[in-house]
Scaffold this active site. Structure first.
Site, PDB file in Angstrom:
ATOM      1  N   HIS A 121       0.816  -1.210   0.000  1.00  0.00           N
ATOM      2  CA  HIS A 121       0.000   0.000   0.000  1.00  0.00           C
ATOM      3  C   HIS A 121       0.849   1.260   0.000  1.00  0.00           C
ATOM      4  CE1 HIS A 121       0.574  -0.814   4.381  1.00  0.00           C
ATOM      5  NE2 HIS A 121       0.670   0.507   4.476  1.00  0.00           N
ATOM      6  N   GLU A 127       7.781   1.246   4.795  1.00  0.00           N
ATOM      7  CA  GLU A 127       7.342   0.228   5.743  1.00  0.00           C
ATOM      8  C   GLU A 127       7.571  -1.130   5.095  1.00  0.00           C
ATOM      9  OE1 GLU A 127       3.073   0.327   6.340  1.00  0.00           O
ATOM     10  OE2 GLU A 127       3.157  -0.942   8.102  1.00  0.00           O
ATOM     11  N   HIS A 154       3.846   7.248   3.684  1.00  0.00           N
ATOM     12  CA  HIS A 154       4.805   6.145   3.499  1.00  0.00           C
ATOM     13  C   HIS A 154       4.336   5.184   2.417  1.00  0.00           C
ATOM     14  CE1 HIS A 154       2.060   4.263   6.551  1.00  0.00           C
ATOM     15  NE2 HIS A 154       2.284   3.163   5.851  1.00  0.00           N
TER      16      HIS A 154
HETATM   17 CO    CO Z   1       1.303   1.281   6.301  1.00  0.00          CO
END
Ligand code: CO
Length: 168
Positions: free
Chosen positions: A38, A161, A110
């Protein structure tokens, strides 16, 4: 030692070397980044932000979820190859609140890549001199999987991430 014993010992030694080699090889494979899971965008108002994705881009919007343990409200925007997560802070202590203080209209927060083995990925990151944020120990992320965040300074100012997704 009989010829047979010697033969067996050399075979076992080869097997042991092969095992070490395969182990290192698998570690290398298991620490590679996989698909983009994502992209997260911090927003001051999740309703307002998601309606433009829906109306102008024809995106499918999930219902809003509250994740108090992460200090955020979240909406998923699904697309065929990945998803966008809109994040609105639930309170002042939320890390997203601090981001919005610097970016009042919101912005990309992010991006998250999948890895199949986070421990192996961490080993490789440390060897490469990349700093892992916080205490460096994986935490349970918004999807219930272990995650880490990498120092944006090591990636051209982008917060990355890594989320462990067990294959099957
Ligand atoms: Co995330």
């Amino acid at each position: 030692m009989s010829f047979f014993e010697q033969f067996l010992e050399s075979k076992l030694r080869n097997l042991y070397i092969l095992q070490i080699f395969l182990g290192e090889f698998m570690k290398e494979i298991l620490s590679e980044i996989g698909r983009l899971n994502h992209i997260a965008i911090a927003v001051p108002n999740i309703q307002k932000a998601s309606s433009i994705w829906e109306n102008a881009l024809g995106a499918n919007i999930s219902s809003t979820q509250s994740l108090p343990e992460h200090g955020v409200k979240i909406v998923f925007i699904e697309s065929p190859n990945t998803k966008v997560e809109l994040l609105e802070p639930l309170n002042k202590q939320s890390p997203i609140s601090k981001f919005l203080e610097r970016n009042p209209n919101g912005g990309m927060h992010h991006m998250c890549y999948e890895v199949s083995n986070l421990e192996n990925a961490i080993e490789k990151l440390i060897a490469a001199g990349v700093k892992i944020l916080g205490d460096g120990i994986p935490k349970i992320g918004a999807h219930g999987n272990p995650v880490i965040f990498l120092n944006p300074g090591d990636f051209s100012g982008t917060l990355i991430e890594l989320e462990e997704i067990k294959s099957n």
